[in-house]
Design a protein around this motif. Structure first.
Motif, PDB file in Angstrom:
ATOM      1  N   TYR A  20       2.121  -4.689  11.403  1.00 15.41           N
ATOM      2  CA  TYR A  20       3.271  -5.550  11.139  1.00 15.41           C
ATOM      3  C   TYR A  20       4.570  -4.757  11.135  1.00 15.41           C
ATOM      4  CZ  TYR A  20       0.053  -9.345   9.913  1.00 15.41           C
ATOM      5  OH  TYR A  20      -0.910 -10.317   9.944  1.00 15.41           O
ATOM      6  N   GLU A  21       4.476  -3.505  10.689  1.00 12.56           N
ATOM      7  CA  GLU A  21       5.691  -2.693  10.668  1.00 12.56           C
ATOM      8  C   GLU A  21       6.189  -2.470  12.093  1.00 12.56           C
ATOM      9  OE1 GLU A  21       5.449   0.885   8.375  1.00 12.56           O
ATOM     10  OE2 GLU A  21       7.562   1.371   8.718  1.00 12.56           O
ATOM     11  N   LYS A  22       5.257  -2.200  13.014  1.00 13.01           N
ATOM     12  CA  LYS A  22       5.650  -1.997  14.412  1.00 13.01           C
ATOM     13  C   LYS A  22       6.308  -3.254  14.968  1.00 13.01           C
ATOM     14  CE  LYS A  22       2.638   1.685  15.946  1.00 13.01           C
ATOM     15  NZ  LYS A  22       1.167   1.702  15.817  1.00 13.01           N
ATOM     16  N   LEU A  23       5.673  -4.389  14.634  1.00 14.80           N
ATOM     17  CA  LEU A  23       6.210  -5.656  15.117  1.00 14.80           C
ATOM     18  C   LEU A  23       7.616  -5.887  14.537  1.00 14.80           C
ATOM     19  CD1 LEU A  23       5.378  -7.950  16.938  1.00 14.80           C
ATOM     20  CD2 LEU A  23       4.220  -9.039  15.011  1.00 14.80           C
ATOM     21  N   ALA A  24       7.785  -5.546  13.262  1.00 19.36           N
ATOM     22  CA  ALA A  24       9.088  -5.735  12.605  1.00 19.36           C
ATOM     23  C   ALA A  24      10.145  -4.868  13.283  1.00 19.36           C
ATOM     24  CB  ALA A  24       8.979  -5.402  11.120  1.00 19.36           C
ATOM     25  N   GLU A  25       9.728  -3.661  13.682  1.00 14.68           N
ATOM     26  CA  GLU A  25      10.688  -2.780  14.356  1.00 14.68           C
ATOM     27  C   GLU A  25      11.119  -3.366  15.696  1.00 14.68           C
ATOM     28  OE1 GLU A  25       8.507   0.861  14.110  1.00 14.68           O
ATOM     29  OE2 GLU A  25       9.245   1.228  12.054  1.00 14.68           O
ATOM     30  N   LYS A  26      10.154  -4.032  16.338  1.00 15.70           N
ATOM     31  CA  LYS A  26      10.479  -4.685  17.599  1.00 15.70           C
ATOM     32  C   LYS A  26      11.517  -5.789  17.369  1.00 15.70           C
ATOM     33  CE  LYS A  26       7.975  -6.839  21.409  1.00 15.70           C
ATOM     34  NZ  LYS A  26       6.648  -7.372  21.766  1.00 15.70           N
ATOM     35  N   VAL A  27      11.306  -6.554  16.272  1.00 20.72           N
ATOM     36  CA  VAL A  27      12.244  -7.621  15.930  1.00 20.72           C
ATOM     37  C   VAL A  27      13.651  -7.035  15.742  1.00 20.72           C
ATOM     38  CG1 VAL A  27      12.898  -9.313  14.152  1.00 20.72           C
ATOM     39  CG2 VAL A  27      10.490  -9.079  14.833  1.00 20.72           C
ATOM     40  N   ILE A  28      13.701  -5.942  14.988  1.00 20.12           N
ATOM     41  CA  ILE A  28      15.011  -5.334  14.709  1.00 20.12           C
ATOM     42  C   ILE A  28      15.674  -4.861  16.002  1.00 20.12           C
ATOM     43  CG2 ILE A  28      16.153  -3.395  13.537  1.00 20.12           C
ATOM     44  CD1 ILE A  28      14.045  -3.697  11.316  1.00 20.12           C
ATOM     45  N   ALA A  29      14.862  -4.278  16.894  1.00 17.50           N
ATOM     46  CA  ALA A  29      15.410  -3.788  18.162  1.00 17.50           C
ATOM     47  C   ALA A  29      16.005  -4.935  18.973  1.00 17.50           C
ATOM     48  CB  ALA A  29      14.316  -3.075  18.957  1.00 17.50           C
ATOM     49  N   ILE A  30      15.271  -6.041  19.029  1.00 15.37           N
ATOM     50  CA  ILE A  30      15.781  -7.191  19.791  1.00 15.37           C
ATOM     51  C   ILE A  30      17.094  -7.688  19.177  1.00 15.37           C
ATOM     52  CG2 ILE A  30      15.333  -9.565  20.533  1.00 15.37           C
ATOM     53  CD1 ILE A  30      12.343  -8.881  20.465  1.00 15.37           C
ATOM     54  N   ASP A  31      17.079  -7.799  17.843  1.00 15.25           N
ATOM     55  CA  ASP A  31      18.272  -8.271  17.134  1.00 15.25           C
ATOM     56  C   ASP A  31      19.474  -7.390  17.479  1.00 15.25           C
ATOM     57  OD1 ASP A  31      20.188  -9.008  15.196  1.00 15.25           O
ATOM     58  OD2 ASP A  31      19.299  -7.606  13.763  1.00 15.25           O
ATOM     59  N   LEU A  32      19.277  -6.078  17.426  1.00 14.59           N
ATOM     60  CA  LEU A  32      20.395  -5.167  17.687  1.00 14.59           C
ATOM     61  C   LEU A  32      20.882  -5.302  19.129  1.00 14.59           C
ATOM     62  CD1 LEU A  32      19.287  -2.023  15.636  1.00 14.59           C
ATOM     63  CD2 LEU A  32      20.891  -3.848  14.997  1.00 14.59           C
ATOM     64  N   ALA A  33      19.900  -5.504  20.034  1.00 16.91           N
ATOM     65  CA  ALA A  33      20.276  -5.644  21.449  1.00 16.91           C
ATOM     66  C   ALA A  33      21.099  -6.905  21.690  1.00 16.91           C
ATOM     67  CB  ALA A  33      19.013  -5.659  22.317  1.00 16.91           C
ATOM     68  N   TRP A  34      20.943  -7.892  20.800  1.00 16.99           N
ATOM     69  CA  TRP A  34      21.657  -9.156  20.985  1.00 16.99           C
ATOM     70  C   TRP A  34      23.031  -9.174  20.326  1.00 16.99           C
ATOM     71  CZ3 TRP A  34      17.194 -13.159  19.749  1.00 16.99           C
ATOM     72  CH2 TRP A  34      16.330 -13.214  20.849  1.00 16.99           C
ATOM     73  N   GLN A  35      23.408  -8.060  19.747  1.00 12.02           N
ATOM     74  CA  GLN A  35      24.661  -8.061  18.980  1.00 12.02           C
ATOM     75  C   GLN A  35      25.868  -8.462  19.819  1.00 12.02           C
ATOM     76  OE1 GLN A  35      25.461  -6.158  15.494  1.00 12.02           O
ATOM     77  NE2 GLN A  35      24.142  -4.403  15.922  1.00 12.02           N
TER      78      GLN A  35
END
Ligand code: ADP
Ligand code: MG
Length: 980
Positions: A20-35
């Protein structure tokens, strides 16, 4: 697993966390890319996600992007003002990684264990958003109306920003607006609002329009242990006044108090006698040697004292004497002496001196022969009732059958009278039991409070008053009788379900709470939910002290007072948790005597909850609370308090369940704040008295500390925990028990509700009606056609006549006579004729409606006969279903009480219940169909009397007129007033 292996492979839990931590990091990466995207582009994601679902992508596929969209929206909202329950609040939250992990676990149907203050409210937004994209109903279940509204306003900001709709469902949401609430993508509400709406939709709504829910896809349950475990012991019940009441609490209450007083006086005498003797011998100096006679005297006195513990476990004298540790040990010895098989006789003979034997631990009591005789004595003046023996109906029936002097008719009459007498006797015995229970085992200001001349239940785990809820099975009436407040009429169940079975309706459940691990087993077994402990955002700085254990309550309270004085002097705020209203008031008195200013939060003043909690984090504040302060309340530290050391939490006893203790501890040190907690326990606390092992007393006798000093020994902490586990286990058994009974009902409920829904939504109600008619023809047949080989076994004429009595049809004399006809053939012939008669009837009524509208003044729209009749038939069906289902529930209620009386006969009550409930359901089904069949031929349309059209026709009874649909609505409004 061996510890070494564990380290190499990790536990299932830790592996899941890594994933889940890996998946959460993926979420954060996508979020940052959408800034860099525009607001518009982020908002458009919602529609795009929905399209992708339509094209076959799954929710699991969408998870990383959907969660990123929520996080991104939060970021864009930062700094804006949000209106929350009337207050403006600045949005400052962007989900942390650990929160995303908790959110992932919930989507996969787990319970996320996240500590208090970790931000579970925000965490839930992610799985709610993702699942709502499916367009199916998504619900967030919280513990009270206030939180439902607050969280909907607060977190709803994100959903609204992203283009989804969100609504709060509270007790004050009017009924006619509820479908609109449920139409929202996401609904916030309490378990009982959701549950009651389910019951109303399925047992009261008279048309699809009156139903408000639209299904059960995904629910996230906040404080899930509180809802699924603590609240799950009492089912939801919609009830209304019962037609014929037999209750006898008023008649019986005086006599019951007389017997209870006899017992009290007896115990007082025995106890004070014993005390006089014991005062001579305790405390004993080491060198004193008793003569044989003195030894005997002492033993006698101790035995008497033991007897008092069986008659009045909480007797004041015994309680005080027990403060002496030698005496306590001596008493304990007698307890095990009387426990031994060898001393059974003596035990029985001692106990027979009492009127009543009370088993506090099992929550049971029993009248002795002496008690029963006293009762009969007091009854002599009144009518001669035999309250303590049961009638053997089978035997009595047989006696009537053997009596040749009686005609069949007379036999039947006698049996009916006998059954009536038996029912009355059972009811009386039942009322009597509950009255004694109310006196012996229910305590004012602990189990209930009296408010505005009403008995209000206090929830044992949350400390909250539960207005409107009632103890079941007549216990509530019995308490009303005991306290001398007005006894409410007997009620009848219209619909009922346990929360467990309600939540099983959902395709998928997720949950969150600070305390789930201890009950992980139960969640798995009953709800198939796993528990996953999510790491905290910052490490927790709370300091949990070891428990301080005292011999007596008095010493314990002294120690608590000292603790309060010391901490208060430093200016730190203090929260003190107590187990009952009574205990909170006692502590408040102690504080007042010592001039310590404080605030009390308990069921008696819960209106001020929000204010009190808002002030509780101020420097120098002292707050005394029941378990009410346990859930969802977020005590925020005021400026400067963190530097002083934060909030100090004191537990005045260990609660029966470890979760409740952990909840109390969790009130301090939220989100990395400083804080401390400490529990105080005495050997007089219920938990210790009732559930610790006798070995503990032996241990204490050896290591009794000087007066006022605490015992700190690891072994004791262990034994407290064991005692708690024991109670938790016991409570689990009780919940499982409730559920086992409800499971039997669940099958029946599902069946009848789905039939009812079919009736409500069917486009072709006529064919349902015809099905029922055919069914009734078949159900009548078998008793006339048993076998062809026997003269009396085949009775075509009997069947023919019975059909003609039931339905307005005629059959040729010989229609069923042919030898070639099988039972199925016969049934078909009958069914065909009856359904034809029905079609004929419908055609006739159609004509009536048409004709009656011929002379309508211009401008008034004409009704379509087909539609009107459809509604009429639908109504006939629904009314009958409801009426007979309610009657069935009443029978089930009675059955439930009755099976418990059968335990005497060595029968398993649950098994008995299952068998008979099944038989009852069967006969309910046949009766219902027969009644509907009958009603389908009985109604008649007539034109509505209109003032404009003289002469006025009188409205005959049994006729349904065209204004029927309006009547139905009025009735539905009346039913709104039903008590819960
Ligand atoms: P819980 O239900 O887990 O006890 P709440 O949801 O009541 O906790 O949140 C506790 C506090 O933490 C709230 O005041 C909230 O504003 C704050 N909070 C939660 N998540 C965040 C976040 N990601 N960033 C900043 N503050 C947060
Ligand atoms: Mg919360």
């Amino acid at each position: 697993m061996l510890p070494v292996l564990k380290k190499i492979f990790g536990t299932a839990q830790s592996r899941l966390l890594v994933r889940y931590e890996k998946l959460a990091e993926k979420v954060i990466a996508i979020d940052l890319a959408w800034q860099d995207l525009s607001d518009e582009q982020i908002r458009n994601k919602t529609a795009q996600f929905k399209d992708r679902i339509a094209e076959g992508e799954t929710l699991d596929d969408l998870l990383p992007e959907a969660y990123a969209a929520v996080r991104n929206a939060c970021r864009r909202l930062a700094g804006t003002e949000v209106d929350v329950s009337g207050y403006s609040q600045r949005w400052d939250m962007v989900p942390y990684k650990v929160q995303i992990m908790g959110a992932i676990a919930m989507h996969y149907g787990s319970i996320s264990e996240m500590q208090t203050g970790e931000g579970k409210t925000l965490t839930a937004s992610m799985p709610l958003y993702l699942n709502a994209l499916s367009g199916k109903p998504v619900h967030l279940v919280t513990v009270n109306d206030y939180l439902a509204q607050r969280d909907c306003d607060w977190i709803g900001t994100v959903f609204r920003w992203l283009g989804l709709t969100v609504e709060a469902l509270t007790g004050s949401t009017p009924h006619h607006l509820r479908s609109r609430v449920y139409a929202a993508d996401i609904v916030y509400g309490t378990a009982s609002e959701f549950g009651f709406d389910y019951l109303r939709d399925n047992s009261m709504a008279r048309s699809r329009k009156e139903q408000c829910q639209r299904g059960y896809f995904f629910a996230v349950v906040d404080e899930i242990d509180s809802i699924l475990i603590d609240e799950a012991r009492t089912p939801l019940i919609i009830s209304g006044p019962s037609g014929n009441s037999r209750q006898m609490y008023d008649i019986l209450k005086e006599q019951v108090s007389v017997i209870v007083k006899l017992q009290r006086d007896l115990c007082n005498t025995i106890a004070s006698d014993a005390r006089k003797t014991l005062d001579l011998y305790f405390p004993l100096s080491a060198e004193a040697k008793l003569s044989k006679q003195q030894e005997e005297e002492k033993s006698e006195a101790l035995k008497k004292l033991w007897l008092v513990t069986k008659g009045m476990p909480q007797h004041k004298i015994v309680k005080r004497l027990k403060e002496d540790h030698d005496l306590r040990a001596a008493l304990e010895k007698w307890e095990s002496y009387f426990h031994g098989d060898a001393n059974k006789e003596e035990r029985f003979s001692m106990l027979s001196g009492l009127f009543i034997i009370v088993d506090e631990r099992a929550g049971e009591y029993e009248l002795t022969d002496k008690g029963i005789n006293a009762w009969i004595e007091s009854e002599k003046k009144a009518a001669s009732h035999d309250d303590f023996s049961m009638m053997d109906l089978g035997y009595e029936y047989a006696k009537i059958d053997e009596n040749e002097a009686l005609s069949e008719q007379e036999k039947l009459q006698r049996k009916v009278a006998l059954r009536e007498a038996d029912a009355e006797r059972k009811e009386r015995a039942h009322n009597l039991r509950q009255l004694f229970r109310a006196h012996l085992l229910m305590e004012k200001d602990v189990d209930y409070i009296i408010q505005e001349n009403k008995i209000v239940i206090i929830d044992e785990n949350t400390g909250r008053p539960q207005p409107g809820r009632r103890f079941s099975d007549g216990l509530h009436q019995a308490i009303e009788a005991k306290e001398g407040v007005e006894i409410q009429g007997e009620t009848q169940t219209y619909a009922t379900i346990t929360l467990q079975n309600y939540f099983r309706l959902y395709t998928k459940l997720g949950g969150m709470t600070g305390t789930a691990m201890t009950e992980a087993n139960e969640f798995k077994e009953i709800y198939k939910l796993d528990v996953l402990a999510i790491p905290t955002y910052k490490s927790c700085k709370r300091v949990d002290a070891d428990d301080e254990i005292y011999m007596t309550e008095r010493e314990k309270y002294n120690a608590i007072l000292r603790d309060i004085q010391v901490i208060h002097a430093k200016g730190r705020p203090i929260l003190i948790g107590t187990e009952s209203v009574e205990a909170s008031e006692k502590l408040s008195r102690i504080l007042k005597q010592n001039k310590l200013e404080h605030t009390v939060l308990n069921a008696k003043n819960h209106e001020h909850e929000a204010e009190i909690i808002a002030e509780a984090g101020k420097a120098g504040a002292i707050t005394v609370a029941t378990n009410m302060a346990g859930r969802g309340t977020d005590i925020k530290l005021k400026a400067g308090v963190a530097e002083l050391g934060g909030l100090h939490v004191i537990g005045t006893t260990r609660h029966q369940s470890r979760r409740i203790d952990r909840q109390l501890r969790g009130r301090c040190a939220r989100l990395g704040d400083p804080g401390s907690s400490k529990f105080y326990v005495s050997f007089e606390d219920a938990l210790m008295r009732l559930f610790t092992s006798p070995r503990v007393t032996g241990f204490l006798q050896k290591f009794r500390p000087p007066e006022g000093e605490a015992i700190t020994a690891k072994i004791l902490n262990k034994s407290i925990e064991t005692a708690q586990k024991r109670v938790e286990q016991r409570n689990y058994t009780i919940r499982k028990h409730t559920l086992e009974y409800d499971d039997v009902m669940n099958r029946q409920r599902t069946e009848i509700y789905s039939f009812r829904n079919e009736v409500l939504s069917s486009d072709d109600i006529f064919s349902i009606a015809k099905d029922i008619l055919e069914n009734v023809c078949s159900q009548m047949a078998p008793s006339f056609f048993i076998t062809k080989s026997d003269e009396g076994g085949w009775n075509p004429n009997g069947y023919r006549e019975s059909l003609m009595t039931q339905f307005p049809v005629t059959f040729d004399q010989t229609v069923f006579d042919s030898d070639y006809l099988s039972l199925e053939d016969i049934e078909q012939i009958a069914a065909k004729k009856v359904t034809e008669a029905f079609e004929h009837k419908i055609a006739g009524e159609t004509e009536t409606i048409r004709v009656s509208q011929e002379f309508l003044p211009p401008g008034i729209p004409k009704l379509e006969p087909e539609k009107v009749l459809s509604e009429v038939i639908r109504n006939i069906l629904i009314r009958n279903v409801d009426r007979y289902w309610q009657e069935h529930l009443l029978h089930i209620d009675h059955l439930r009480t009755e099976v418990h009386l059968r335990v005497v006969g060595q029968k398993d009550p649950l098994l008995e219940f299952k068998h008979e409930a099944f038989a009852l359901f069967d006969s309910f089904g046949s009766k219902l169909k027969a009644e509907i069949a009958h009603a389908l031929f009985k109604f008649e349309m007539s034109s509505a009397p209109r003032p404009a059209l003289p002469p006025r026709q009188p409205v005959e009874p049994f006729k349904i007129n065209l204004s029927l649909l309006r009547d139905v609505e009025e009735e539905a409004e009346n039913e709104e007033e039903l008590t819960r």
